[in-house]
Scaffold this motif. Structure first.
Motif, PDB file in Angstrom:
ATOM      1  N   ALA A 128     -54.976  44.955 -25.939  1.00 39.75           N
ATOM      2  CA  ALA A 128     -54.378  46.214 -26.395  1.00 39.75           C
ATOM      3  C   ALA A 128     -53.954  46.112 -27.854  1.00 39.75           C
ATOM      4  N   ARG A 129     -54.044  47.256 -28.557  1.00 39.87           N
ATOM      5  CA  ARG A 129     -53.604  47.317 -29.945  1.00 39.87           C
ATOM      6  C   ARG A 129     -52.630  48.483 -30.109  1.00 39.87           C
ATOM      7  N   LYS A 130     -51.735  48.340 -31.057  1.00 40.67           N
ATOM      8  CA  LYS A 130     -50.827  49.425 -31.362  1.00 40.67           C
ATOM      9  C   LYS A 130     -51.596  50.563 -32.031  1.00 40.67           C
ATOM     10  N   LEU A 131     -51.060  51.778 -31.904  1.00 39.44           N
ATOM     11  CA  LEU A 131     -51.698  52.920 -32.558  1.00 39.44           C
ATOM     12  C   LEU A 131     -51.768  52.723 -34.070  1.00 39.44           C
ATOM     13  N   GLU A 132     -50.751  52.057 -34.632  1.00 42.64           N
ATOM     14  CA  GLU A 132     -50.761  51.802 -36.070  1.00 42.64           C
ATOM     15  C   GLU A 132     -51.945  50.919 -36.470  1.00 42.64           C
ATOM     16  N   GLU A 133     -52.337  49.995 -35.576  1.00 41.50           N
ATOM     17  CA  GLU A 133     -53.479  49.123 -35.867  1.00 41.50           C
ATOM     18  C   GLU A 133     -54.783  49.916 -35.860  1.00 41.50           C
ATOM     19  N   TRP A 134     -54.918  50.831 -34.870  1.00 41.22           N
ATOM     20  CA  TRP A 134     -56.114  51.667 -34.836  1.00 41.22           C
ATOM     21  C   TRP A 134     -56.174  52.570 -36.075  1.00 41.22           C
ATOM     22  N   ASP A 135     -55.032  53.109 -36.474  1.00 36.89           N
ATOM     23  CA  ASP A 135     -54.987  53.949 -37.666  1.00 36.89           C
ATOM     24  C   ASP A 135     -55.358  53.156 -38.917  1.00 36.89           C
ATOM     25  N   ALA A 136     -54.881  51.908 -38.978  1.00 34.13           N
ATOM     26  CA  ALA A 136     -55.216  51.060 -40.125  1.00 34.13           C
ATOM     27  C   ALA A 136     -56.716  50.803 -40.173  1.00 34.13           C
ATOM     28  N   LEU A 137     -57.333  50.618 -38.984  1.00 39.13           N
ATOM     29  CA  LEU A 137     -58.777  50.394 -38.932  1.00 39.13           C
ATOM     30  C   LEU A 137     -59.516  51.666 -39.366  1.00 39.13           C
ATOM     31  N   ARG A 138     -59.006  52.818 -38.974  1.00 43.13           N
ATOM     32  CA  ARG A 138     -59.609  54.079 -39.429  1.00 43.13           C
ATOM     33  C   ARG A 138     -59.545  54.192 -40.950  1.00 43.13           C
ATOM     34  N   ASP A 139     -58.405  53.829 -41.524  1.00 44.60           N
ATOM     35  CA  ASP A 139     -58.268  53.871 -42.984  1.00 44.60           C
ATOM     36  C   ASP A 139     -59.278  52.945 -43.650  1.00 44.60           C
ATOM     37  N   GLU A 140     -59.460  51.776 -43.061  1.00 47.83           N
ATOM     38  CA  GLU A 140     -60.419  50.808 -43.601  1.00 47.83           C
ATOM     39  C   GLU A 140     -61.839  51.374 -43.565  1.00 47.83           C
ATOM     40  N   ILE A 141     -62.206  51.990 -42.446  1.00 43.04           N
ATOM     41  CA  ILE A 141     -63.546  52.570 -42.319  1.00 43.04           C
ATOM     42  C   ILE A 141     -63.718  53.714 -43.320  1.00 43.04           C
ATOM     43  N   GLY A 142     -62.687  54.550 -43.449  1.00 43.13           N
ATOM     44  CA  GLY A 142     -62.754  55.662 -44.395  1.00 43.13           C
ATOM     45  C   GLY A 142     -62.954  55.194 -45.825  1.00 43.13           C
ATOM     46  N   GLU A 143     -62.259  54.117 -46.206  1.00 46.73           N
ATOM     47  CA  GLU A 143     -62.404  53.573 -47.550  1.00 46.73           C
ATOM     48  C   GLU A 143     -63.811  53.038 -47.780  1.00 46.73           C
ATOM     49  N   GLU A 144     -64.388  52.384 -46.776  1.00 46.50           N
ATOM     50  CA  GLU A 144     -65.736  51.846 -46.927  1.00 46.50           C
ATOM     51  C   GLU A 144     -66.785  52.954 -46.991  1.00 46.50           C
ATOM     52  N   LEU A 145     -66.527  54.069 -46.314  1.00 42.05           N
ATOM     53  CA  LEU A 145     -67.461  55.195 -46.395  1.00 42.05           C
ATOM     54  C   LEU A 145     -67.401  55.863 -47.755  1.00 42.05           C
ATOM     55  N   GLY A 146     -66.232  55.868 -48.394  1.00 44.93           N
ATOM     56  CA  GLY A 146     -66.077  56.445 -49.720  1.00 44.93           C
ATOM     57  C   GLY A 146     -66.057  57.965 -49.706  1.00 44.93           C
ATOM     58  N   ASP A 147     -66.011  58.534 -50.917  1.00 44.44           N
ATOM     59  CA  ASP A 147     -65.996  59.998 -51.106  1.00 44.44           C
ATOM     60  C   ASP A 147     -64.850  60.668 -50.376  1.00 44.44           C
ATOM     61  N   GLU A 148     -63.698  59.985 -50.327  1.00 46.01           N
ATOM     62  CA  GLU A 148     -62.554  60.605 -49.663  1.00 46.01           C
ATOM     63  C   GLU A 148     -62.065  61.789 -50.484  1.00 46.01           C
ATOM     64  N   GLY A 149     -61.801  62.898 -49.820  1.00 43.55           N
ATOM     65  CA  GLY A 149     -61.334  64.089 -50.508  1.00 43.55           C
ATOM     66  C   GLY A 149     -61.430  65.296 -49.606  1.00 43.55           C
ATOM     67  N   PRO A 150     -61.138  66.472 -50.147  1.00 47.62           N
ATOM     68  CA  PRO A 150     -61.131  67.687 -49.330  1.00 47.62           C
ATOM     69  C   PRO A 150     -62.506  68.104 -48.827  1.00 47.62           C
ATOM     70  N   ASP A 151     -63.572  67.543 -49.389  1.00 46.28           N
ATOM     71  CA  ASP A 151     -64.923  67.931 -48.978  1.00 46.28           C
ATOM     72  C   ASP A 151     -65.519  66.984 -47.942  1.00 46.28           C
ATOM     73  N   ARG A 152     -64.718  66.053 -47.437  1.00 47.37           N
ATOM     74  CA  ARG A 152     -65.203  65.147 -46.393  1.00 47.37           C
ATOM     75  C   ARG A 152     -64.431  65.390 -45.108  1.00 47.37           C
ATOM     76  N   TRP A 153     -65.179  65.686 -44.036  1.00 47.92           N
ATOM     77  CA  TRP A 153     -64.579  65.886 -42.710  1.00 47.92           C
ATOM     78  C   TRP A 153     -64.943  64.664 -41.879  1.00 47.92           C
ATOM     79  N   LEU A 154     -63.963  63.776 -41.659  1.00 50.94           N
ATOM     80  CA  LEU A 154     -64.228  62.497 -41.006  1.00 50.94           C
ATOM     81  C   LEU A 154     -63.448  62.396 -39.704  1.00 50.94           C
ATOM     82  N   THR A 155     -64.169  62.104 -38.627  1.00 48.50           N
ATOM     83  CA  THR A 155     -63.561  61.883 -37.320  1.00 48.50           C
ATOM     84  C   THR A 155     -63.980  60.506 -36.818  1.00 48.50           C
ATOM     85  N   ILE A 156     -63.016  59.687 -36.451  1.00 48.32           N
ATOM     86  CA  ILE A 156     -63.302  58.336 -35.955  1.00 48.32           C
ATOM     87  C   ILE A 156     -62.633  58.177 -34.597  1.00 48.32           C
ATOM     88  N   VAL A 157     -63.433  57.820 -33.594  1.00 45.66           N
ATOM     89  CA  VAL A 157     -62.945  57.704 -32.217  1.00 45.66           C
ATOM     90  C   VAL A 157     -63.266  56.306 -31.696  1.00 45.66           C
TER      91      VAL A 157
END
Length: 308
Positions: free
Chosen positions: A270-299
């Protein structure tokens, strides 16, 4: 966004001025090709106006006032989908206009041509060409900083207008030069002939625009974006020890829509929700182009059915 809207407003104003002048001079010169140039310009001005409206809506949706909140309530998915609609409608109207002009030119050619007042025709072509070139330079330079698809479309329209006007000017100069010579009988055929050639040259441009717009409206998966997302997802699967992933991507106007589903092994620690959120942030950074024109959903799920 304000700069984008300012560019489009300037383009509309210049287009309307040249279009009205083209219709007036075309009627004075008896030139169907100049009249078509004016009608082509007015059509483009209307579509640029729609593009400006879309840009305005996108800008309002990003603000933090009452209007923005009301728009968010009505359009929770944003306004990206309007951009390919405008592009597609623009392309379709231009295809219809060019096709009609082509048929008209062929009919005029078969009917013995059309006599021209070359003085009026040349005067308009020179003034119009200067205006077109100024707008091409202005729009393309301005879009280097904002990289807007709507402004890029407008820039392509100005390039098309420049090519059309240049072709008209060359044809009219040739027609004026052969007056009083043994081949003066050819002058009535110059206007319909050059109009037909210009139409044949212009048709591929709106066709390409419509094809791109339809791909975005139908959510056809862009290969470059899919490859980029897959590469990042595979690396995350390898590092985290996941069983696999499913990626769903689309490009709609300036917006990128990305949905990523990672298959987590059953009974994994099991992982804390904060850990899953941190992993989402990591994935978002690697995908790049963060901004209002990117709609990103990670499950993250252990059930494959949720990912398919």
């Amino acid at each position: 966004m304000n700069r984008e809207q300012r560019i489009l407003r300037t383009s509309i104003a210049m287009t309307v001025v040249l279009a009205i002048a083209g219709i007036v001079f075309g009627l004075m010169a008896g030139s169907a090709s100049i009249v078509f140039d004016g009608i082509f310009g007015l059509t483009d001005a209307v579509m640029t106006g729609l593009a400006l409206l879309v840009a305005r809506l996108i800008s309002l949706s990003r603000s933090r006032d009452n209007i923005s909140r009301k728009l968010d309530e009505r359009f929770t998915m944003g306004f990206w989908h309007l951009e390919p609609m405008v592009l597609g409608l623009n392309g379709m109207l231009l295809i219809v206009a060019v096709t009609y002009a082509l048929v008209t030119s062929i009919d005029s050619f078969l009917s013995g041509g059309r006599p021209l007042a070359f003085g009026y025709a040349i005067a308009f072509a020179v003034v119009s060409l200067i205006g077109d070139l100024v707008m091409v330079i202005y729009v393309r330079r301005a879009n280097r900083k904002i990289d807007s698809e709507l402004v890029a479309l407008d820039g392509r329209s100005w390039i098309m207008a420049t090519c059309l006007t240049a072709a008209l000017l060359v044809a009219f100069l040739i027609g004026a030069l052969i007056q009083g010579t043994s081949i003066a009988w050819m002058s009535p055929y110059i206007d319909p002939a050059v109009l037909a050639l210009v139409c044949l040259a212009l048709i591929p441009v709106p066709v390409a625009t419509v094809r791109t717009a339809l791909a975005e409206i139908l959510l056809v998966t862009p290969r470059d974006l899919k490859t980029e997302v897959d590469d990042v997802a595979r690396e995350i699967v390898r590092r985290q020890g996941f069983l696999g992933f499913r990626a769903y991507v689309a490009r709609v106007g300036r917006g990128k829509q990305i949905e990523l589903y990672f298959i987590v092994p059953p009974n994994s620690p099991a992982r804390k929700l904060e850990e899953w959120d941190a992993l989402r942030d990591e994935i978002g950074e690697e995908l790049g182009d963060e901004g209002p024109d990117r709609w990103l959903t990670i499950v993250f799920t252990t059930d494959l059915e949720w990912a398919e």
